[in-house]
Structure formats: structure tokens, C-alpha cells
Enzyme design. Structure first.
Site, PDB file in Angstrom:
ATOM      1  N   ASP A   1      -1.898  10.925  -1.723  1.00  0.00           N
ATOM      2  CA  ASP A   1      -2.355   9.917  -2.687  1.00  0.00           C
ATOM      3  C   ASP A   1      -2.766  10.540  -4.018  1.00  0.00           C
ATOM      4  O   ASP A   1      -2.709   9.894  -5.058  1.00  0.00           O
ATOM      5  CB  ASP A   1      -3.515   9.114  -2.102  1.00  0.00           C
ATOM      6  CG  ASP A   1      -2.979   8.176  -1.035  1.00  0.00           C
ATOM      7  OD1 ASP A   1      -2.808   8.633   0.113  1.00  0.00           O
ATOM      8  OD2 ASP A   1      -2.667   7.014  -1.366  1.00  0.00           O
TER       9      ASP A   1
ATOM     10  N   ASN B   1      -5.134  12.434   1.160  1.00  0.00           N
ATOM     11  CA  ASN B   1      -4.195  11.556   1.871  1.00  0.00           C
ATOM     12  C   ASN B   1      -5.017  10.763   2.885  1.00  0.00           C
ATOM     13  O   ASN B   1      -6.238  10.931   3.007  1.00  0.00           O
ATOM     14  CB  ASN B   1      -3.088  12.378   2.530  1.00  0.00           C
ATOM     15  CG  ASN B   1      -1.962  11.499   3.053  1.00  0.00           C
ATOM     16  OD1 ASN B   1      -1.459  10.632   2.340  1.00  0.00           O
ATOM     17  ND2 ASN B   1      -1.568  11.671   4.308  1.00  0.00           N
ATOM     18  N   LYS B   2      -4.336   9.905   3.604  1.00  0.00           N
ATOM     19  CA  LYS B   2      -5.003   9.014   4.562  1.00  0.00           C
ATOM     20  C   LYS B   2      -6.009   9.757   5.442  1.00  0.00           C
ATOM     21  O   LYS B   2      -5.737  10.858   5.904  1.00  0.00           O
ATOM     22  CB  LYS B   2      -3.926   8.340   5.416  1.00  0.00           C
ATOM     23  CG  LYS B   2      -4.409   7.379   6.463  1.00  0.00           C
ATOM     24  CD  LYS B   2      -5.346   6.305   5.959  1.00  0.00           C
ATOM     25  CE  LYS B   2      -4.811   5.520   4.791  1.00  0.00           C
ATOM     26  NZ  LYS B   2      -5.849   4.659   4.152  1.00  0.00           N
TER      27      LYS B   2
ATOM     28  N   GLN C   1      -1.362   2.227  10.048  1.00  0.00           N
ATOM     29  CA  GLN C   1      -0.102   2.366   9.304  1.00  0.00           C
ATOM     30  C   GLN C   1       0.951   3.131  10.106  1.00  0.00           C
ATOM     31  O   GLN C   1       2.143   2.895   9.963  1.00  0.00           O
ATOM     32  CB  GLN C   1      -0.342   3.120   7.974  1.00  0.00           C
ATOM     33  CG  GLN C   1      -1.118   2.352   6.932  1.00  0.00           C
ATOM     34  CD  GLN C   1      -2.597   2.684   6.975  1.00  0.00           C
ATOM     35  OE1 GLN C   1      -3.139   2.997   8.039  1.00  0.00           O
ATOM     36  NE2 GLN C   1      -3.273   2.594   5.853  1.00  0.00           N
TER      37      GLN C   1
ATOM     38  N   ARG D   1       0.871  -1.182   0.000  1.00  0.00           N
ATOM     39  CA  ARG D   1       0.000   0.000   0.000  1.00  0.00           C
ATOM     40  C   ARG D   1       0.905   1.229   0.000  1.00  0.00           C
ATOM     41  O   ARG D   1       2.121   1.103   0.085  1.00  0.00           O
ATOM     42  CB  ARG D   1      -1.019  -0.004   1.167  1.00  0.00           C
ATOM     43  CG  ARG D   1      -0.623  -0.639   2.467  1.00  0.00           C
ATOM     44  CD  ARG D   1       0.501   0.032   3.190  1.00  0.00           C
ATOM     45  NE  ARG D   1       0.302   1.452   3.339  1.00  0.00           N
ATOM     46  CZ  ARG D   1       1.268   2.316   3.581  1.00  0.00           C
ATOM     47  NH1 ARG D   1       2.536   1.909   3.697  1.00  0.00           N
ATOM     48  NH2 ARG D   1       1.034   3.601   3.699  1.00  0.00           N
ATOM     49  N   GLY D   2       0.275   2.407  -0.069  1.00  0.00           N
ATOM     50  CA  GLY D   2       1.051   3.638  -0.227  1.00  0.00           C
ATOM     51  C   GLY D   2       1.097   3.965  -1.713  1.00  0.00           C
ATOM     52  O   GLY D   2       1.402   3.087  -2.539  1.00  0.00           O
ATOM     53  N   ALA D   3       0.792   5.244  -2.046  1.00  0.00           N
ATOM     54  CA  ALA D   3       0.557   5.593  -3.453  1.00  0.00           C
ATOM     55  C   ALA D   3       1.699   5.209  -4.406  1.00  0.00           C
ATOM     56  O   ALA D   3       1.461   4.490  -5.391  1.00  0.00           O
ATOM     57  CB  ALA D   3       0.241   7.092  -3.546  1.00  0.00           C
TER      58      ALA D   3
ATOM     59  N   ARG E   1      -7.550  -0.033  -6.584  1.00  0.00           N
ATOM     60  CA  ARG E   1      -7.797   1.038  -5.601  1.00  0.00           C
ATOM     61  C   ARG E   1      -7.977   2.358  -6.364  1.00  0.00           C
ATOM     62  O   ARG E   1      -7.185   2.665  -7.250  1.00  0.00           O
ATOM     63  CB  ARG E   1      -6.640   1.120  -4.599  1.00  0.00           C
ATOM     64  CG  ARG E   1      -6.494  -0.156  -3.770  1.00  0.00           C
ATOM     65  CD  ARG E   1      -5.584   0.040  -2.576  1.00  0.00           C
ATOM     66  NE  ARG E   1      -6.186   0.889  -1.567  1.00  0.00           N
ATOM     67  CZ  ARG E   1      -5.501   1.380  -0.533  1.00  0.00           C
ATOM     68  NH1 ARG E   1      -4.213   1.117  -0.389  1.00  0.00           N
ATOM     69  NH2 ARG E   1      -6.111   2.146   0.361  1.00  0.00           N
TER      70      ARG E   1
HETATM   71  O1  MRU Z   1      -4.421   3.160   2.371  1.00  0.00           O
HETATM   72  P1  MRU Z   1      -2.948   3.361   2.209  1.00  0.00           P
HETATM   73  O2  MRU Z   1      -2.133   2.791   3.309  1.00  0.00           O
HETATM   74  O3  MRU Z   1      -2.469   2.944   0.833  1.00  0.00           O
HETATM   75  O4  MRU Z   1      -2.767   4.942   2.284  1.00  0.00           O
HETATM   76  C1  MRU Z   1      -1.483   5.463   2.204  1.00  0.00           C
HETATM   77  C2  MRU Z   1      -1.425   6.910   2.442  1.00  0.00           C
HETATM   78  O5  MRU Z   1      -2.412   7.580   2.616  1.00  0.00           O
HETATM   79  C3  MRU Z   1      -0.051   7.528   2.360  1.00  0.00           C
HETATM   80  O6  MRU Z   1       0.048   8.590   3.241  1.00  0.00           O
HETATM   81  C4  MRU Z   1       0.159   8.033   0.930  1.00  0.00           C
HETATM   82  O7  MRU Z   1      -0.059   7.009   0.017  1.00  0.00           O
HETATM   83  C5  MRU Z   1       1.499   8.587   0.746  1.00  0.00           C
HETATM   84  S1  MRU Z   1       2.670   7.324   0.503  1.00  0.00           S
HETATM   85  C6  MRU Z   1       4.188   7.919   0.198  1.00  0.00           C
END
Ligand code: MRU
Length: 347
Positions: A238, A248-249, A197, A45-47, A88
């Protein structure tokens, strides 16, 4: 550096982020469908990491294709792109990476390359997506380090670290850059309900690096700021719209509002692959809603009663007016973002 994702000859290997920090286990995906499933179920996960996984997944899937004619090969390729795109919806890096793979495919096809030559081309493109992401994170780290205070007490939300990228991280890259520049840094990691996370991944990464880290639950951030214990906030993203509005999250928006109230600079660190100039403002960003069980349960234990409705948006949008700067691999963009973000693509 942390092994977030790697390509071996006929598998994609990923550290299973659902299991950290209790277990360090690796998932081996041998088909594109397995990679898509790993993205959907948050093994990875993470963009930026999602984008890299999709590119590798497509390259792997096409490498294993038995098609000999270009028409059948092309049909399989576009189907695979659709499969990845359906995993996603919010992180634009996913769609950016798929577009890159489509461009590479089209270049090969237009040049009259054979199926094998196109397979090689797709492998090279996925590798480039991976390697460029690491380089971009390091560049963001160097640019961002300049605005981190010398004696920094940094709050971050979610995990925007090596695990969320091909390595080094965006927000955590800025923190690592500040440490490498000799600044004294202590970090507060928001736990980040419901997937945790911050507590599980950010704290794990930073502790491994020897960076002092305090985990707080999300509802403690305001009190911490009121006591003067935070002087800098940096988060990842994201999807950033053309006007600087940033998805973002979930919980990031609350942190930004709190930072504004307490006069603390709130920065976003993200590569250009997270900036979506086609999305004009935050209202147009699709927000993923995830399964109710992520909120009602923790590790199989039920917290909320049967019958309670659950709302589980995975992301929120922080309006650009709360953002002091957007740290990219090309430097720091400032308001007005409509101009600075556009210019970042031109230099
Ligand atoms: O749902 P996730 O864990 O994929 O969400 C991730 C985030 O919101 C991160 O902060 C974002 O992707 C930045 S990653 C460098």
C-alpha cells in the site's frame, strides 16, 4: 480480464468486493461523493484500484459540474480532491492519482483552456491512470515470473490481484506471469482476517483462472512453512517508503518474519505509484484503523463480548531487511533500497 472498475458515459461501475464470492453485483456511482463512499466502505479496495477510482471519481464529478467560470470550476475541483483524499490514509496510490489529476487541471488552466476542454483533459488523465495500471501489472508479472521457482508453492496474503488494481494484479500478476511462462504453480491464500480478502477475493480470482489454490487461516502459515510446503512468498503493498519499508495488509509482517525464519524468499510486487520517496521510512507511514465491528463481528454475528476492547489496524509495516526484492514495472529493486528505488524512478 476481471471487470474491477469501468467508466461509462456518466457513471463509474465497480464490482462490489464486499459481496464476493457469494454474489457478483455491480455498484454504479453517479457522483464523486458516491465514488468516495465506495472507496471508504471497501466496495473497491486495493492500493492501485483506489487510485484509479479516485481519478475516475474526480473526472466524473467535474464532468457533471455546472460551473461556467474557471474560478468556480477550480474551487469545485479542489474540494473534490479533498473529498477523495479523506477516504483512506495508507495507500499512497490514492494521493498519487489525486496529484496527477491536479497536474492535469493546472496544465489546462495554465494553457487558458475552457471549462469543457479541462473536463476532457481530466477524462483523458483518469483513463490514462487506468490503462497504465494494467500495463504496469503485466510488466511486473513478466519481471517477477523470472524469480518464481519452476515448481512453485507460493504463499500470498490479502488480495493483490486484478480486483486490487485496474486488472491482472501485482502479487497475483507475478503468479499469473509465472503460469504464463510455463511454471508449475500452486498457491496458498492466507484468509486475511478481518475482511477476508484472501479467502474471498484471491481464491475467487485464482480459481476462475484455473490456478490451484488452497485457502488457509492466517495462523496456519508458520506450520505450513515448517513442513516445507512453501518455497516463495509474494505480496502487494500500500505504501513503500524510500528505504524499502513496506506497508501492506495487517498480517504481512508476521508472514515476512516467518519466511525469514524458514529461509523462504519474501517478495513485494508494487508499481512505482506505490513507492513514496517522500516518506523516509516505515515509521512515517500513516496506518488506517478501521471500525471495531470488523473484528468483533462476522456478517452481523457477534464473536467478541460487549466490553472487550478491539484493536483494528488495517495495515502493518514490514521492515526492508525482510524483503528479498521489490518487483516493479521497471524491474526488480534489491537492497540497498534507498538507492535502487530512487534509480527506478530515473530510468
Ligand atoms: O484494505 P485493503 O483491502 O484495501 O488492503 C489491500 C492490501 O493491503 C493489498 O495487499 C495492497 O493494496 C496491494 S494491492 C495490489
Amino acid at each position: 480480464m476481471l471487470p474491477t472498475i469501468a467508466r461509462e458515459a456518466d457513471v463509474i461501475v465497480m464490482i462490489d468486493q464486499r459481496k464476493l464470492p457469494a454474489e457478483e453485483v455491480y455498484v454504479r456511482c453517479s457522483t464523486a461523493a458516491e465514488v468516495a463512499r465506495a472507496i471508504k466502505t471497501m466496495v473497491i479496495r486495493g492500493a492501485p484500484a483506489i487510485g484509479v477510482a479516485a481519478a475516475y471519481g474526480i473526472a466524473l464529478g467535474m464532468r457533471k459540474s455546472t460551473a461556467t467560470g474557471t474560478q468556480k470550476f477550480a474551487a469545485e475541483f479542489y474540494k473534490m480532491c479533498e473529498l477523495m483524499a479523506a477516504t483512506r490514509p495508507t495507500a499512497v496510490n490514492l494521493f498519487w492519482a489525486i496529484e496527477r489529476m491536479k497536474r492535469a487541471f493546472a496544465e489546462g488552466a495554465n494553457a487558458g483552456e475552457s471549462v469543457d476542454q479541462i473536463k476532457d483533459r481530466l477524462d483523458r488523465e483518469a483513463e490514462a491512470v487506468h490503462d497504465e495500471d494494467v500495463a504496469n501489472c503485466r510488466a511486473m508479472g513478466a519481471h517477477g515470473a523470472a524469480v518464481v521457482p519452476d515448481d512453485a508453492r507460493i504463499l500470498t496474503h490479502c488480495n493483490a490481484g486484478a480486483l486490487a488494481t485496474a486488472g491482472y494484479g501485482t502479487a497475483l500478476g507475478v503468479i499469473r506471469g509465472a503460469v504464463e511462462a510455463g511454471k508449475h504453480v500452486t498457491v496458498y491464500a492466507d484468509e486475511t482476517r478481518p475482511f477476508l480478502q484472501g479467502a474471498r477475493l484471491t481464491a475467487w480470482e485464482l480459481v476462475r483462472d484455473g490456478i490451484e489454490t488452497t485457502v488457509i487461516t492466517d495462523n496456519m502459515a508458520g506450520s505450513l512453512m515448517r513442513q516445507g510446503r512453501v518455497n516463495f512468498v509474494v505480496v502487494g503493498a500500500d505504501r513503500i517508503a524510500a528505504n524499502g519499508d513496506t506497508a501492506n495488509k495487517i498480517g504481512t509482517y508476521s508472514v515476512a518474519v516467518l519466511a525469514r525464519e524458514h529461509g523462504i524468499p519474501f517478495y513485494v510486487a508494487a508499481p512505482l505509484s506505490t513507492i513514496d520517496l517522500k516518506t523516509l521510512d516505515g515509521s512515517q507511514i500513516p496506518i488506517e484503523e478501521r471500525h471495531a465491528k470488523e473484528v468483533s463481528h462476522i456478517k452481523g454475528t457477534q464473536l467478541a463480548p460487549d466490553g472487550a476492547l478491539i484493536w483494528n489496524p488495517a495495515f502493518d509495516v514490514t521492515p526492508h531487511r525482510f524483503i528479498a526484492g521489490i518487483i516493479t514495472e521497471r524491474g526488480i529493486c534489491r537492497a540497498p533500497y534507498t538507492e535502487s528505488l530512487r534509480r527506478a524512478f530515473e530510468c
